[in-house]
Design an enzyme around this catalytic site. Structure first.
Site, PDB file in Angstrom:
ATOM      1  N   HIS A  20      14.576 -41.642  -4.688  1.00 29.83           N
ATOM      2  CA  HIS A  20      14.822 -40.405  -4.260  1.00 29.83           C
ATOM      3  C   HIS A  20      15.552 -39.563  -5.406  1.00 29.83           C
ATOM      4  O   HIS A  20      15.189 -38.369  -5.590  1.00 29.83           O
ATOM      5  CB  HIS A  20      15.991 -40.342  -2.894  1.00 29.83           C
ATOM      6  CG  HIS A  20      16.377 -39.249  -2.409  1.00 29.83           C
ATOM      7  ND1 HIS A  20      15.727 -38.772  -1.422  1.00 29.83           N
ATOM      8  CD2 HIS A  20      17.160 -38.372  -2.940  1.00 29.83           C
ATOM      9  CE1 HIS A  20      16.268 -37.637  -1.085  1.00 29.83           C
ATOM     10  NE2 HIS A  20      17.152 -37.268  -1.865  1.00 29.83           N
ATOM     11  N   GLU A  21      16.574 -40.007  -5.984  1.00 28.64           N
ATOM     12  CA  GLU A  21      17.361 -39.065  -7.116  1.00 28.64           C
ATOM     13  C   GLU A  21      16.357 -39.087  -8.328  1.00 28.64           C
ATOM     14  O   GLU A  21      16.552 -37.906  -8.849  1.00 28.64           O
ATOM     15  CB  GLU A  21      18.533 -39.986  -7.371  1.00 28.64           C
ATOM     16  CG  GLU A  21      19.547 -40.091  -6.291  1.00 28.64           C
ATOM     17  CD  GLU A  21      19.894 -38.801  -5.618  1.00 28.64           C
ATOM     18  OE1 GLU A  21      19.824 -37.605  -6.106  1.00 28.64           O
ATOM     19  OE2 GLU A  21      20.066 -39.112  -4.319  1.00 28.64           O
ATOM     20  N   HIS A  51      14.315 -35.918  -7.828  1.00 26.94           N
ATOM     21  CA  HIS A  51      15.109 -34.737  -8.273  1.00 26.94           C
ATOM     22  C   HIS A  51      15.008 -34.689  -9.750  1.00 26.94           C
ATOM     23  O   HIS A  51      14.829 -33.554 -10.325  1.00 26.94           O
ATOM     24  CB  HIS A  51      16.611 -34.804  -7.795  1.00 26.94           C
ATOM     25  CG  HIS A  51      16.577 -34.756  -6.320  1.00 26.94           C
ATOM     26  ND1 HIS A  51      16.179 -33.686  -5.492  1.00 26.94           N
ATOM     27  CD2 HIS A  51      17.252 -35.408  -5.403  1.00 26.94           C
ATOM     28  CE1 HIS A  51      16.487 -33.785  -4.233  1.00 26.94           C
ATOM     29  NE2 HIS A  51      17.302 -35.038  -4.114  1.00 26.94           N
TER      30      HIS A  51
END
Length: 639
Positions: free
Chosen positions: A427-428, A431
């Protein structure tokens, strides 16, 4: 973290926090073998013991604090001389372009200073030097806002024909979209003096959030007890871990103790959250918005209909969540399913501990459909120390991505070796890769990207990771575990974040109507919502009425809905990538990951292959949810 900006300033700091994370800065030693499998997480008694390759390198930003201070002084000079542009914007295209160029330079340098200060503090929150540095960065933000607050109103004061001619000039071309965004806010702008006065209230408006964050780190928690009678430490970090334990006694003990402790301070929590809501409503009213919801969404170029159709569509599909809860109840073999059972894994065998090096390979395999260039760039982040991996004493909890235009992306983790941690890593890094691509393809002014598209990029990585792991699953038990985890991601992201969004809308409307947001009032609202969402197969225990008190994102007004919309968009994009291959991947790389804020977010998503102006992606996500639920039902019914 949430910063209030005036319309004249384009400072955007991209940050993503995991919603289920607490705000504790306490360090919890590694979990027991029973909770992480036979192999345990490496134990580090201090940050100094952690190998350098598992810690991010802030020297990539500044070699030392002396260099940071030098840039701080440079920024202060830029800020304090910025008023020389005041009253000149209409003089010529060159004058307007000069002011906007200086605005951009101030924003860009501040962002770099802020990122260094925050990253340094978050890995060592007890360090007074780092606390002082971050405090200086916080004050710089207020200074920047105050000194540039006149810019938007002055632009809006230029007659229409004149600003049209100025924007047509070649010197102003790089700033046209920025100017168009300001001009769109004309009915919501105030005279310069009032904007400057409002800018000076920024620090006061952040007090509820600051008090809440500090308070959450200081609340003493009792010990909890597992089924063998052993006492366990309860903290904001350990709480979500205990809720996912196969040990029902531990789940119940943690759930009851945690929320009863929060209830002891319910009036304090009510005061901080009501203070946040009042500030949001005040800012909206002052700027001539009908509601705080309109103010938040319109400033991000999102129609209110997107929010409303999310609530409506998810509510229509709540029977699917109820069906999932019924399946969990039967599979867990409990007479009554309580809220402390909701997070329990369907597979009662110990989840194997996943070493970080293995997690890296799993993520790289998962995102392989996005192409070799994407994978190579992501691998660069692993080997170049973009990531701070392990928890340590003084490190804050949670996970996020943070970066600036003049730095590479940074990823903050507290890796404990669970399957959820692997998903968090994916997820990170989603980003981080959006920042990486955007910085390569957009000028600084348009290199930021709204949360509305940011969460699509990150969640897409998670979904691709799941599909990769499910294809490689070797046993029925592993497939059951993965399907349950995937359905949990639907529950916690699409359903639960919509529940939060509905609650947030309700409390803002109550305050706007003049009703008091007391602890009892908010508990009643939240408990009723929880009963509606989880349905007849789950006992909505009285303690769950305090859940709103542990959600830090309620201090980032109308933020949480974007997790839900982004999840729906990601599901649609993942399906399209699977179906179309390279053409769909190219759309994602060229638009979702590279467009930044150069065009409105709905336009970016439409070009990427998903139309969030309609409810179709949410309905499509619900179809996928039902398909995965049916697959899990089939596996569980097999003998």
């Amino acid at each position: 973290m949430r910063t209030r900006f005036t319309i004249g300033m384009a400072i955007v700091i991209a940050i993503s926090l995991i919603v289920s994370s607490g705000l504790s800065d306490m360090f919890i030693p590694g979990l027991s073998v029973a909770e992480t499998g036979k192999q345990e997480m490496p134990q580090y008694n201090s940050r100094e013991e952690i190998p350098e390759k598992y810690k991010w390198n802030l020297q990539h930003i500044y070699p030392d604090q002396k260099a940071w201070v030098a840039d701080k002084r440079k920024l202060e000079k830029q800020i304090n001389s910025f008023d020389r542009h005041q009253g000149t914007l209409a003089d010529s295209p060159a004058a307007l372009a000069s002011a906007l160029e200086d605005t951009t330079a101030i924003s860009r340098l501040f962002q770099k200073l802020y990122v260094y200060a925050k990253l340094g503090l978050d890995v060592d929150t007890t360090n007074p030097e780092r606390q002082a540095l971050f405090d200086q960065a916080d004050k710089l933000n207020a200074l920047v806002l105050a000194k540039t607050a006149w810019l938007g109103p002055e632009i809006l004061s230029i007659p229409t024909e004149q600003i049209t001619r100025l924007m047509a000039a070649q010197e102003v071309a790089p700033y046209r979209r920025f100017l168009q965004q300001i001009l769109q806010t004309e009915q919501h702008s105030l005279p310069t003096e009032k904007e400057q006065l409002l800018a000076k209230t920024v620090q006061m408006a952040l007090i509820p959030e600051k008090v809440y964050s500090a308070f959450m780190t200081e609340i003493p928690m009792p010990k909890v007890v597992d089924e063998e009678g052993r006492q366990r430490p309860l903290t904001n970090v350990s709480f979500p871990v205990y809720l996912q334990s196969p040990d029902r006694q531990l789940r119940k003990s943690a759930f009851t103790a945690y929320y009863q402790t929060l209830a002891t301070y319910q009036n304090t929590f009510a005061e901080t959250l009501s203070g946040e809501v009042e500030a949001n409503n005040l800012y909206a009213t002052v700027h001539n918005y009908r509601t705080a919801l309109e103010a938040s969404l319109k400033s991000n170029e999102i129609p209110i209909e997107v929010y409303e159709q999310l609530l409506e569509t998810v509510n229509e599909h709540l029977p699917l969540l109820h069906r999932y809860m019924e399946l969990k109840k039967r599979s867990l073999g409990v007479k009554e399913m309580h809220m402390y059972d909701v997070y329990a894994p369907l597979s009662m065998t110990d989840e194997p501990y996943i070493p970080y090096e293995q997690a890296k390979e799993m993520v790289l395999q998962g995102v392989a459909p996005l192409g070799r260039k994407y994978v190579d760039a992501l691998n660069k982040g692993f080997v170049s120390r973009w990531i701070d991996v392990y928890p340590s004493a003084g490190k804050r909890s949670g996970a996020y991505h943070l970066g600036s235009y003049d730095t590479h992306p940074y990823v903050f983790l507290n890796y404990m070796g669970t399957s959820d941690d692997v998903s968090t890593l994916a997820h990170e890094l989603g980003h981080a890769m959006q920042s990486y691509y955007t910085n390569q393809n957009q000028p600084y002014l348009y290199a930021d990207y709204p949360i509305f598209t940011a969460e699509v990029a990150s969640t897409l990585n998670e979904i691709l990771l799941f599909e990769s792991r499910y294809k490689r699953a070797a046993t029925k038990q592993e497939k059951i575990r993965l399907l349950d985890q995937f359905l949990e991601s639907f529950r916690t992201t699409l359903f639960r974040q919509t529940q939060f969004a509905e609650f947030e809308k309700m409390i803002h409307e109550k305050d706007q109507a003049g009703e008091s947001l007391t602890a009892d009032a908010m508990k009643r609202m939240y408990h009723d919502l929880n009963k509606k969402y989880y349905g007849p197969h789950v006992v909505s225990d009285s303690e769950i009425a305090m859940e709103w008190a542990r959600i830090p994102h309620f201090y980032r007004n109308f933020y949480v809905y974007q997790y839900a919309t982004s999840f729906a968009a990601s599901v649609a994009l993942a399906e399209t990538i699977t179906r179309e291959g390279k053409p769909a991947v190219n759309r994602v790389l060229d638009h979702l990951l590279s467009a930044g804020s150069s065009v409105p977010p709905l336009q970016i998503l439409r070009a990427s292959g998903v139309d969030m102006s309609t409810a179709a992606p949410i309905k499509q996500a619900m179809v996928v949810f039902e398909q995965k639920l049916a697959e899990l039902e089939r596996l569980l019914n097999e003998k």
